[in-house]
Design an enzyme around this catalytic site. Structure first.
Site, short mmCIF file in Angstrom:
data_model
loop_
_atom_site.label_atom_id
_atom_site.label_comp_id
_atom_site.label_asym_id
_atom_site.label_seq_id
_atom_site.Cartn_x
_atom_site.Cartn_y
_atom_site.Cartn_z
N GLY A 124 1.64 1.33 -4.26
CA GLY A 124 2.51 0.36 -4.92
C GLY A 124 3.76 0.93 -5.53
O GLY A 124 4.67 0.17 -5.91
N ILE A 165 0.80 -1.23 0.00
CA ILE A 165 0.00 0.00 0.00
C ILE A 165 0.83 1.28 0.00
O ILE A 165 0.29 2.36 -0.17
CB ILE A 165 -0.95 0.06 1.21
CG1 ILE A 165 -0.16 0.03 2.52
CG2 ILE A 165 -1.99 -1.01 1.12
CD1 ILE A 165 -0.92 0.60 3.69
N TYR A 166 2.14 1.18 0.21
CA TYR A 166 2.94 2.40 0.28
C TYR A 166 2.91 3.12 -1.07
O TYR A 166 3.36 2.59 -2.08
CB TYR A 166 4.39 2.10 0.66
CG TYR A 166 4.58 1.60 2.08
CD1 TYR A 166 3.55 1.65 3.03
CD2 TYR A 166 5.80 1.08 2.48
CE1 TYR A 166 3.75 1.19 4.32
CE2 TYR A 166 6.00 0.63 3.78
CZ TYR A 166 4.98 0.68 4.69
OH TYR A 166 5.18 0.23 5.98
N SER A 167 2.36 4.32 -1.04
CA SER A 167 2.24 5.16 -2.24
C SER A 167 1.65 4.37 -3.41
O SER A 167 2.15 4.41 -4.55
CB SER A 167 3.61 5.74 -2.63
OG SER A 167 4.08 6.60 -1.62
N LYS A 176 4.59 -6.36 2.47
CA LYS A 176 3.48 -6.68 3.36
C LYS A 176 2.15 -6.78 2.61
O LYS A 176 2.02 -6.27 1.50
CB LYS A 176 3.34 -5.61 4.46
CG LYS A 176 4.61 -5.25 5.18
CD LYS A 176 4.35 -4.20 6.25
CE LYS A 176 5.62 -3.61 6.79
NZ LYS A 176 6.26 -2.70 5.83
#
Length: 320
Positions: free
Chosen positions: A64, A60-62, A88
């Site tokens: 993908g 989910i960071y930015s 994750k």
């Protein structure tokens, strides 16, 4: 750089981990302070030059793009088998259901540009999916060669223990690491989670080891874009600023006494508490060099007691 095995796994990791939440397209509406692809690669290259081989990201960071930037930087600068990549799943459709796990690992592998991840971490505990379904699905990823080892992140101690028991009972792959919320300003996991991890030889790789910078400087906030816009950090720490700032002052006092930085004192405390690899989410290369200096700090038992003395119980932040 110093290295050790990650818990009961065969993964040899540096005692610092690069947190890649600071990588990614700021237009993704995740964080406004993330680094673009070129800046991210420069940071990765500098970390590699310093001997850091452990990198942590998430699906989910930015949206993908953190995974994309990290994968590209690794491919351009070092052989894949020389680094340990963690990513994750959880904050996605289906959370930790079998279907979701199988889908999310494949998407992460595509974005990272690799055939496998070294450490696959469940981002939180899933109340909607049976533990057995999640653990069997994760074990399937290990057996398929898509994942080398499994980790977990912030949850309650009983939840983590129940998942480990399910793995043991059924002959599935257990977790080898716990990425929990842990620093001098937030020590609630010392009650249950950390004793469980130590009993099971599960490595501690805490996030926010410097309390989003609050343990690295005298100023509670700065004029940086992250300090001004990081709503998650604000929600974690600002409500307890009045009582916690006295701990910050003690970190500064010991830094002055021994001739180290506040970052180095704060991380040295983590190592003294048995942490394997605190996660450093830096946006400037100099922060890695500062962090490495913590290896030279040897806190006495009196120093540790002095740093811990003023802590008071906090509301749970991290576990859902």
């Amino acid at each position: 750089m110093e290295y050790s095995k990650l818990g009961n796994s065969n993964l040899q990791v540096s005692h610092l981990c690069v947190g890649c939440m600071s990588f990614g397209d700021p237009g993704s509406n995740f964080h406004a302070w993330t680094l673009n692809a070129e800046e991210s690669e420069m940071l990765v290259k500098h970390a590699l030059d310093l001997g850091i081989n452990f990198f942590d990201t998430a699906n989910i960071y930015s949206a993908g793009t953190s995974e994309e930037y990290l994968g590209r930087a690794i491919k351009n600068n070092i052989a894949r088998d020389k680094v340990v990549i963690a990513t994750k799943a959880y904050y996605n459709e289906g959370k930790l259901s079998k279907a979701a796990i199988q889908h999310e690992i494949d998407e992460s592998l595509k974005r990272l540009g690799t055939d496998y991840v070294d450490l696959y971490i469940i981002h939180r505990f899933d109340y909607d999916t049976p533990i057995e379904e999640t653990m069997e699905a994760l074990d399937g990823l290990v057996k398929a060669g898509k994942v080398r080892a499994l980790g977990a992140s912030a949850m309650y101690g009983y939840q983590f223990n129940n998942m480990q028991l399910a793995a043991e009972k059924n002959g599935w792959t257990p977790f080898v690491s716990m990425q929990n919320h842990y620093n001098l300003l937030y020590r609630e996991d010392e009650r249950e989670m950390i004793p469980i991890c130590k009993q099971q030889n599960v490595a501690l790789t805490p996030y926010s080891p410097l309390a989003a910078g609050r343990l690295s400087r005298l100023e509670w906030k700065t004029d940086s874009k992250r300090s001004q816009t990081d709503k998650t950090a604000i929600s974690k720490y600002d409500s307890t600023q009045e009582m916690d700032y006295n701990i910050v002052l003690r970190v500064h006092e010991l830094a002055e006494k021994y001739g180290f930085t506040m970052t180095q004192i704060s991380l040295a405390w983590q190592y003294a508490k048995g942490v394997t690899a605190p996660i450093i989410g830096a946006t400037k290369a100099k922060y890695f060099e500062d962090a490495i200096g913590a290896f030279n700090v040897k806190l006495t038992s009196d120093d540790i007691s002095y740093l811990e003395e003023l802590y008071v119980p906090h509301k749970i932040v991290g576990a859902l």
